[in-house]
Scaffold this active site. Structure first.
Site, short mmCIF file in Angstrom:
data_model
loop_
_atom_site.label_atom_id
_atom_site.label_comp_id
_atom_site.label_asym_id
_atom_site.label_seq_id
_atom_site.Cartn_x
_atom_site.Cartn_y
_atom_site.Cartn_z
N HIS A 1 17.27 -79.36 -105.61
CA HIS A 1 18.21 -80.45 -105.87
C HIS A 1 18.57 -81.18 -104.58
O HIS A 1 19.15 -80.60 -103.67
CB HIS A 1 19.47 -79.86 -106.51
N ARG A 2 18.18 -82.45 -104.49
CA ARG A 2 18.37 -83.26 -103.28
C ARG A 2 17.67 -82.62 -102.08
O ARG A 2 18.13 -82.71 -100.95
CB ARG A 2 19.85 -83.49 -103.00
N GLU B 1 13.89 -82.97 -105.86
CA GLU B 1 14.58 -84.14 -106.43
C GLU B 1 15.29 -84.90 -105.35
O GLU B 1 15.93 -84.30 -104.47
CB GLU B 1 15.58 -83.67 -107.49
N ASP C 1 17.49 -88.90 -104.66
CA ASP C 1 18.15 -90.05 -105.28
C ASP C 1 17.79 -91.30 -104.49
O ASP C 1 17.77 -91.28 -103.25
CB ASP C 1 19.66 -89.86 -105.26
N GLU D 1 15.28 -89.88 -108.75
CA GLU D 1 16.35 -90.38 -109.61
C GLU D 1 16.78 -91.76 -109.13
O GLU D 1 17.23 -91.94 -108.00
CB GLU D 1 17.56 -89.45 -109.61
N LYS E 1 19.36 -94.60 -109.06
CA LYS E 1 20.80 -94.71 -109.25
C LYS E 1 21.14 -95.93 -110.11
O LYS E 1 20.59 -97.02 -109.94
CB LYS E 1 21.52 -94.81 -107.90
#
Length: 296
Positions: free
Chosen positions: A43-44, A70, A72, A144, A146
């Site tokens: 995550h990130r 992942e 963003d 992802e 935004k």
């Protein structure tokens, strides 16, 4: 460091033997295939070991053996693709104000690492292109988009960047904004997409209808919002379900036991190699107040 490794070794036997990275997927289609191991999504990046959404975090995820990382992405004032989670700079850089009000050159003058630990001082906000270059041939990506940038033309730019790196089979695009998923389907139908469950738009709706209605391939949802009915419906339809952001050993065991397809976690090392055989290059996990956050 010794205490951290000892704790990891104690955790390993408690996790189901289906969790492993001995032969991880090399394409998005392989990643989405039903059955087999629970997929591990950093995550990130490996954000318990390095500042989130930086190249350092991406490299740490690669080194620890995660199946996917992942990140963003949003846009700068000059409409360049920049990797950061928040729409403001205050939490993860030494800057202030809205990301969208600074040019890429101005954003890349900011320090995006010192807030996490002194040894990351000088880490910069990366572009999506830099993350793609870092990941190419080494790890799969979940990008992802935004929501706040969808109306500014970000989807076409993300599609173009992925195509330019010839990584259409190594990237899946997700978003809370249905328009982003629809636009990606029009701009680059060969790029797989995942719906992020948006409680303001999707509450009370069948997840299968949501995913199929947007032409997506997967369903991502916050752990606490996933119901048994949702999981059953997705399984019946052959739609992979990924939950976020799961960090504690107890919750990791629980979601893996439910049979979810993939887990977003700040601690990918806690899900990797249930027998305790961790990669030799696994980075040290730094003690930090950010370790157990559950921000989506």
């Amino acid at each position: 460091m010794k205490r951290t490794l000892f704790a990891l070794l104690l955790l390993a036997p408690l996790l189901p033997p289906s969790v492993s990275h001995a032969d991880g997927p090399t394409t998005i289609d392989e990643f989405l295939e039903p059955g087999g191991r629970t997929r591990v999504i950093a995550h990130r990046g490996f954000s318990a070991a390095a500042p989130e959404n930086t190249l350092a975090a991406v490299r740490a995820a690669i080194e620890t053996g995660a199946d996917m990382v992942e990140v963003d992405v949003t846009m700068s004032a000059d409409r360049q693709l920049v990797v950061i989670h928040d729409d403001t700079l205050d939490r993860t850089t030494d800057g202030r104000g809205a990301v969208s009000e600074l040019t890429l050159a101005e954003l890349q003058c900011l320090d995006a690492g010192a807030w996490f630990a002194p040894r990351f001082a000088g880490e910069r906000l990366p572009t999506l292109e830099a993350v793609l270059a870092e990941a190419e041939g080494r790890i799969l990506l979940n990008v992802e988009i935004k929501s706040e940038a969808v109306g500014r033309g970000i989807v076409d730019k993300v599609a173009a960047a992925i195509r330019a790196h010839r990584m259409t089979d190594g990237v899946i695009v997700s978003s809370f904004a249905p328009a982003a998923i629809e636009q990606m389907g029009d701009a680059a139908p060969e790029i797989r997409t995942a719906v992020l469950f948006n409680p303001e738009l999707h509450s009370g709706r069948d997840p299968v209808d949501i995913v199929r209605g947007l032409g997506a391939s997967a369903f991502n949802i916050k752990r606490s919002r996933l119901t048994r009915t949702m999981l059953r419906r997705c399984r019946e339809a052959g739609i992979p379900v990924a939950v976020y952001t799961v960090n504690s050993p107890r919750r990791l065991r629980k979601v893996v036991g439910k049979g979810v397809h993939a887990v977003f976690t700040d601690h990918p090392e806690r899900l990797l190699d249930a027998s305790g055989r961790f990669p030799a290059a696994m980075p040290a996990v730094l003690p930090s107040p950010q370790l157990e956050r559950t921000v989506p």
